[in-house]
Write an enzyme that holds these catalytic residues in place. Structure first.
Site, short mmCIF file in Angstrom:
data_model
loop_
_atom_site.label_atom_id
_atom_site.label_comp_id
_atom_site.label_asym_id
_atom_site.label_seq_id
_atom_site.Cartn_x
_atom_site.Cartn_y
_atom_site.Cartn_z
N LYS A 15 0.94 -1.58 0.28
CA LYS A 15 -0.19 -0.20 0.35
C LYS A 15 0.81 0.94 -0.29
CE LYS A 15 -2.01 -0.69 3.92
NZ LYS A 15 -1.22 -2.61 4.22
N ARG A 90 -8.94 0.60 9.13
CA ARG A 90 -9.15 -0.52 9.57
C ARG A 90 -9.58 -1.21 10.58
NH1 ARG A 90 -2.74 0.40 9.04
NH2 ARG A 90 -1.52 -1.14 8.95
N ARG A 129 11.80 -5.03 4.71
CA ARG A 129 11.85 -3.80 4.78
C ARG A 129 12.64 -3.11 5.23
NH1 ARG A 129 5.53 -1.57 5.36
NH2 ARG A 129 5.69 -1.86 7.41
N ARG A 162 11.65 -1.46 10.86
CA ARG A 162 10.55 -0.54 11.66
C ARG A 162 10.59 -1.52 12.47
NH1 ARG A 162 5.74 0.44 8.23
NH2 ARG A 162 4.47 -0.95 10.35
N ARG A 173 0.47 -8.46 13.66
CA ARG A 173 -0.06 -7.60 13.23
C ARG A 173 -0.63 -8.36 12.04
NH1 ARG A 173 4.73 -4.71 10.94
NH2 ARG A 173 3.85 -3.42 9.79
P1 ADP Z 1 2.29 -1.66 3.35
O1 ADP Z 1 1.70 -0.34 3.28
O2 ADP Z 1 1.14 -2.95 2.64
O3 ADP Z 1 2.62 -2.75 4.74
P2 ADP Z 1 4.54 -0.92 1.84
O4 ADP Z 1 4.15 -1.26 0.48
O5 ADP Z 1 5.56 -1.10 3.14
O6 ADP Z 1 3.71 -2.35 2.22
O7 ADP Z 1 5.21 -3.15 1.35
C1 ADP Z 1 6.15 -4.26 1.77
C2 ADP Z 1 7.84 -4.60 1.76
O8 ADP Z 1 6.86 -5.15 0.43
C3 ADP Z 1 7.94 -2.69 1.24
O9 ADP Z 1 9.60 -3.68 1.61
C4 ADP Z 1 8.22 -3.26 -0.37
O10 ADP Z 1 9.49 -2.03 -0.89
C5 ADP Z 1 8.05 -3.98 -0.67
N1 ADP Z 1 7.52 -4.28 -1.94
C6 ADP Z 1 6.38 -3.90 -2.17
N2 ADP Z 1 5.00 -3.49 -2.88
C7 ADP Z 1 5.95 -5.36 -4.15
C8 ADP Z 1 6.07 -5.86 -4.92
N3 ADP Z 1 4.45 -6.47 -5.64
N4 ADP Z 1 6.71 -6.92 -4.99
C9 ADP Z 1 7.27 -7.13 -4.27
N5 ADP Z 1 7.44 -6.40 -3.03
C10 ADP Z 1 7.08 -5.57 -2.71
P1 AMP Z 2 1.05 0.32 9.07
O1 AMP Z 2 1.92 1.51 9.18
O2 AMP Z 2 0.26 1.07 8.20
O3 AMP Z 2 1.58 -0.71 8.75
O4 AMP Z 2 1.16 1.03 10.25
C1 AMP Z 2 2.25 0.43 11.71
C2 AMP Z 2 1.17 0.94 12.74
O5 AMP Z 2 0.38 1.81 13.14
C3 AMP Z 2 -0.32 -0.33 12.84
O6 AMP Z 2 0.48 -1.53 13.42
C4 AMP Z 2 -1.08 0.18 13.74
O7 AMP Z 2 -0.64 0.04 15.54
C5 AMP Z 2 -1.08 1.78 13.71
N1 AMP Z 2 -1.91 2.07 13.06
C6 AMP Z 2 -1.59 2.22 11.49
N2 AMP Z 2 -2.73 2.44 11.01
C7 AMP Z 2 -3.90 2.34 12.17
C8 AMP Z 2 -6.20 2.61 12.14
N3 AMP Z 2 -6.47 3.48 10.37
N4 AMP Z 2 -6.16 2.04 13.32
C9 AMP Z 2 -5.70 1.91 14.43
N5 AMP Z 2 -4.02 1.36 14.05
C10 AMP Z 2 -3.65 2.22 13.27
#
Ligand code: ADP
Ligand code: AMP
Length: 218
Positions: A15, A90, A129, A162, A173
């Site tokens: 995302k 969420r 990541r 992270r 998660r």
């Molecule tokens: P989210 O925001 O949904 O938690 P991220 O965008 O941070 O996910 O992506 C999670 C990890 O996977 C990152 O390290 C990113 O570089 C990698 N990633 C994202 N999309 C893809 C894809 N289509 N194929 C392989 N790796 C990906």
């Molecule tokens: P993310 O960056 O989206 O992976 O979110 C990291 C963490 O932030 C999550 O695991 C939750 O602890 C908190 N968080 C982010 N967005 C929300 C949401 N919409 N509702 C509740 N907790 C959230």
């Protein structure tokens, strides 16, 4: 009608990666609730300190705190033409609150792209990541290498892993996602705005699919 988009999908689906590209190419502001929490944490605000206890355990931050924080952000001028939401809503309560908020400003959810990726792939993505300190841009040790090791391509800030990307927290998660967030797939399907996108494809192909779905020519 002002159009908002919600990127739905499990943690690690891509995302944040996709929202950053789309924000840039399509000129839609990217609003990530997780990034706002992390900014607050870096600034040691009361909100950040409160959120940290939930984030570190892989739990969701309570709805009342999250809803207030995101709606305040959406009222800022840069979102007056719409935005691309990442990580919010969420829970069903957050989704209802978002609908109420959007109705009150004469806006709507134009579409909810659901980026779907299998659970075992998510763990590999999150454990590789690396995130940038300044704005939360994301990279991956295998799938998206930065040009210079340890440095963000976009803003030159240092990359870090992270705290909640450790294996145990990632597993929690993902469990929380299936319990609390996955019901939104049905919620938005019933509202006829959900469109599933295959998130297992390479990053560029997912971007292409998403741009079609949100009708952005780039
Ligand atoms: P989210 O925001 O949904 O938690 P991220 O965008 O941070 O996910 O992506 C999670 C990890 O996977 C990152 O390290 C990113 O570089 C990698 N990633 C994202 N999309 C893809 C894809 N289509 N194929 C392989 N790796 C990906
Ligand atoms: P993310 O960056 O989206 O992976 O979110 C990291 C963490 O932030 C999550 O695991 C939750 O602890 C908190 N968080 C982010 N967005 C929300 C949401 N919409 N509702 C509740 N907790 C959230």
């Amino acid at each position: 009608m002002i159009k908002f988009y919600v990127l739905l999908g499990p943690p690690g689906a891509g995302k944040g990666t996709q929202a950053a590209i789309i924000a840039d190419v399509c000129g839609i502001p990217h609003i990530s609730s997780g990034n706002i929490f992390r900014e607050n944490l870096q600034l040691k605000t009361e909100l950040g300190i409160k959120a940290k206890q939930f984030m570190d355990k892989g739990e969701l931050v309570p709805d009342d705190i999250t809803i207030g924080m995101v709606t305040d952000r959406l009222m800022k001028a840069d979102c007056s033409g719409g935005a691309l939401l990442d990580g919010f809503p969420r829970t069903p309560k957050q989704a209802e609150a978002l609908s109420d908020f959007l109705s009150s400003i004469n806006a709507e959810i134009a579409c909810v792209p659901f980026i779907n990726v299998e659970a075992n792939e998510l763990i590999e993505r999150l454990s590789g990541r690396w995130t940038c300190k300044a704005e939360g841009h994301v990279f991956h040790t295998k799938y998206k290498l930065p040009k210079q090791e340890g440095i963000c391509d976009y803003d030159g800030s240092p990359l870090y892993q992270r705290e909640d990307d450790k294996k145990e927290t990632v597993e929690q998660r993902i469990r929380v996602y299936f319990e609390k967030t996955a019901p939104l797939v049905k919620f938005y399907t019933e509202k006829e705005v959900l469109v599933e996108v295959d998130g297992a494809l390479p990053i560029e192909e997912v971007t292409e699919a998403l741009m079609k779905v949100i009708n952005c020519q780039g």
